[in-house]
Design an enzyme around this catalytic site. Structure first.
Site, short mmCIF file in Angstrom:
data_model
loop_
_atom_site.label_atom_id
_atom_site.label_comp_id
_atom_site.label_asym_id
_atom_site.label_seq_id
_atom_site.Cartn_x
_atom_site.Cartn_y
_atom_site.Cartn_z
N ASP A 84 16.91 20.61 34.44
CA ASP A 84 16.67 21.39 33.23
C ASP A 84 15.95 22.69 33.55
O ASP A 84 15.02 22.72 34.35
CB ASP A 84 15.78 20.60 32.27
N GLU A 181 23.63 16.33 21.82
CA GLU A 181 22.51 15.45 21.47
C GLU A 181 22.33 15.32 19.96
O GLU A 181 22.26 16.32 19.24
CB GLU A 181 21.21 15.97 22.09
#
Length: 264
Positions: A84, A181
């Site tokens: 990330d 998500e």
């Protein structure tokens, strides 16, 4: 299992094989997950919450991410490593290139960034310089203060259509993977069908090309709260490696996520 690459994941999508992904933050767990046959490991900025005890991912720094990427790299032989890029580490192209270089040099094979079509220029710049990019739509935790909390996204038609358009734009810009998500399952399916690149869902239904879970949720060691989209696989096995093998199997066979894990 041969070494997993971005091309491997694309091939899995084309063959209709499900991709299993999990987070990890250190060499020991990464080695177990690698040996279990997980396809990709994400060093998530979720470490801010599950390791550091923060109430969001926002305090995580690029130095934190590089450190944990180096740790994970030491435990992995075959699994694809994704790292990330944390909050405000890709605010402009120059910053994105410098910070992505840190993560790639630390051992990542791909970086993940959160956001829609406004990232097109950044993604193109990264890909042109040899940095594979995983995009991330839906509930993007770095935008928690904009959303007013951790909430399901894309439930109204306008926002759903915008997310589909963003997904297509991100693919056109060069993204090779897309995390979805906390969106309705029907939207996860629509985006997956609209793209050539693989989609990885977390609370996005069972029709995405793969699934990802935070390891603390998948192993039942979350402190206070088990998300609706997760399942404790360790409870069923009593062994960490077997728990991850069960997770991989359940994803592969289409048994996870079940109806109880899906947003409508």
């Amino acid at each position: 299992m041969a070494k997993i690459t971005t091309a491997s994941l694309l091939n899995m999508k084309q063959q209709g094989k499900k991709i299993s992904t999990i987070t990890a933050y250190d060499a020991s767990f990464a080695k177990l997950f690698d040996q279990a046959g997980i396809h990709a490991i994400l060093i998530g900025d979720s470490l801010g919450m599950v390791l550091q005890g923060q109430d969001s991912t926002l305090p995580v720094t690029i130095e934190d991410m590089a450190y944990h990427t180096r740790c994970v790299k030491r435990g992995v032989e075959e699994t694809l490593i994704i790292a990330d890029m944390p909050f405000m580490s890709y605010a402009n192209e120059e910053q994105a290139l410098a910070n992505a270089a840190l993560l790639m040099q630390a051992g990542a094979s791909m970086v993940k960034i959160e956001g829609g079509a406004w990232l097109n220029g950044t993604i193109s710049a990264l890909v042109e310089r040899g940095v594979p990019v995983c995009a991330h739509l839906g509930l993007t935790p770095q935008s928690v203060n904009i959303f007013g909390g951790f909430k399901v996204q894309g439930r109204d038609d306008d926002k759903a259509q915008q997310m589909i358009a963003d997904a297509k734009a991100l693919e056109a810009a060069g993204a090779q993977l897309l995390v979805l998500e906390c969106i309705p399952a029907i939207l996860g399916e629509a985006i997956t069908q609209a793209l050539t690149i693989p989609t990885i869902g977390i609370g996005a239904g069972k029709d995405t090309d793969g699934q990802i879970l935070v390891m603390h949720d998948a192993l039942g060691i979350a402190c206070n709260y088990m998300p609706k989209f997760s399942r404790n696989f360790l409870k069923d096995t009593g062994d960490i490696k077997k728990a991850v093998e069960l997770y991989i199997s359940e994803v592969s066979e289409g048994n996870f996520p079940g109806d109880e894990h899906i947003f409508k």
